[in-house]
Write an enzyme that holds these catalytic residues in place. Sequence first.
Site, PDB file in Angstrom:
ATOM      1  N   LYS A  20       0.808  -1.801   0.288  1.00 50.92           N
ATOM      2  CA  LYS A  20       0.059  -0.151   0.112  1.00 50.92           C
ATOM      3  C   LYS A  20       0.966   1.337  -0.144  1.00 50.92           C
ATOM      4  O   LYS A  20       1.761   1.484   1.130  1.00 50.92           O
ATOM      5  CB  LYS A  20      -0.572  -0.219   1.321  1.00 50.92           C
ATOM      6  CG  LYS A  20      -1.611   1.234   1.123  1.00 50.92           C
ATOM      7  CD  LYS A  20      -2.934   0.537   2.682  1.00 50.92           C
ATOM      8  CE  LYS A  20      -3.291   2.163   3.399  1.00 50.92           C
ATOM      9  NZ  LYS A  20      -3.794   1.911   4.365  1.00 50.92           N
TER      10      LYS A  20
HETATM   11  C1  5RP Z   1      -1.664   3.740   7.630  1.00 48.27           C
HETATM   12  C2  5RP Z   1      -3.229   3.489   7.180  1.00 48.27           C
HETATM   13  C3  5RP Z   1      -4.527   4.036   7.236  1.00 48.27           C
HETATM   14  O1  5RP Z   1      -5.614   3.203   6.730  1.00 48.27           O
HETATM   15  C4  5RP Z   1      -4.580   4.502   5.504  1.00 48.27           C
HETATM   16  O2  5RP Z   1      -3.892   5.862   5.749  1.00 48.27           O
HETATM   17  C5  5RP Z   1      -5.470   5.061   4.436  1.00 48.27           C
HETATM   18  O3  5RP Z   1      -6.605   5.818   5.617  1.00 48.27           O
HETATM   19  P1  5RP Z   1      -6.155   7.530   4.602  1.00 48.27           P
HETATM   20  O4  5RP Z   1      -7.264   7.114   2.751  1.00 48.27           O
HETATM   21  O5  5RP Z   1      -7.034   8.204   5.561  1.00 48.27           O
HETATM   22  O6  5RP Z   1      -5.268   7.233   4.552  1.00 48.27           O
HETATM   23  O7  5RP Z   1      -2.363   2.410   6.659  1.00 48.27           O
HETATM   24  O8  5RP Z   1      -1.035   4.377   7.556  1.00 48.27           O
END
Ligand code: 5RP
Length: 294
Positions: A204
Amino acid sequence: MADKDGSVLAKDYGLDTPQAAEGFHLKGMAHCGWGMKDRLSKIFRPDTGKTVMLAFDHGYIMGATAGLERLDLTIEPLAPYADALMATRGGLRTCITPNHNKAVILRATSDGTVLKDDMSKGIVGVDVDDAVRMNASAMAVQCFVGAEYECQSLENLVRVIDAGNRFDIPTLAVTAVGKEMERTTRYFTLATRVLAELGAHIVKTYYCDDFEKVAAACPVPIVIAGGKKLPERDALDMVYRSISDGAAGVDMGRNVFQSECPVAMMEAINTIVHDGETTNHAWDMFCYEMDRLS
Ligand code: 5RP
């Protein structure tokens, strides 16, 4: 091993030749075990090869974030529109009914809180036994590439990957951004590739310039985080550009649950990710649904 400076710059990303998926719907996953593929198929729809994850794990570092003051009230109505729910075990067990039949991405590290400047000295925060008990489809690890405690953070990652591999539970590695980490294409290309090479099954990260190079150089599926709340149309355009440039989905939180109409936002995101629709179409859908639901 190559030195940091002075090495030949990477340039040939083979953008015209997508990585072969070899009979499975996700790149890099063809040689995984049956259980792993079954879990990945719950996260990434086999008909589209993509996913819409709803992230609401923010409380583990930020406490009661705007929009998530009450997980039960905010998330329950949104869960039907997600392919996967990314959350902490505490959030899930206390506030979310276990009948949505959605993939669960279980937050598996404890990284301190926003009260600290440096969160890179995190620890593994969930035993794999509990991930099995929660029927997790994946475990998520925050990774601080380039931070002071980079090595400890990457050790957390490999420990979770090894534990998950024993049960065919995939690991989602998150490229954390923070004070010491730049949000550049160069940084994201490096961080995403490092995490995949260490064995992460999903990475991610954040959308950036030249994202198609970041996605091409990462041998496993990439999902993008939404980050801070943007105007809805801009957030939808970021989703469109990410998918067009090679992301296998999104894992968004604040741009959904802080939206004026979170359900309409989930519907609009879905139409880009799974139906291949454009920003304009998704925006029209958002406006129409917002009117209808208000
Ligand atoms: C933090 C994460 C959160 O789940 C992520 O930030 C996703 O949320 P947003 O779209 O609000 O950033 O992985 O590291």
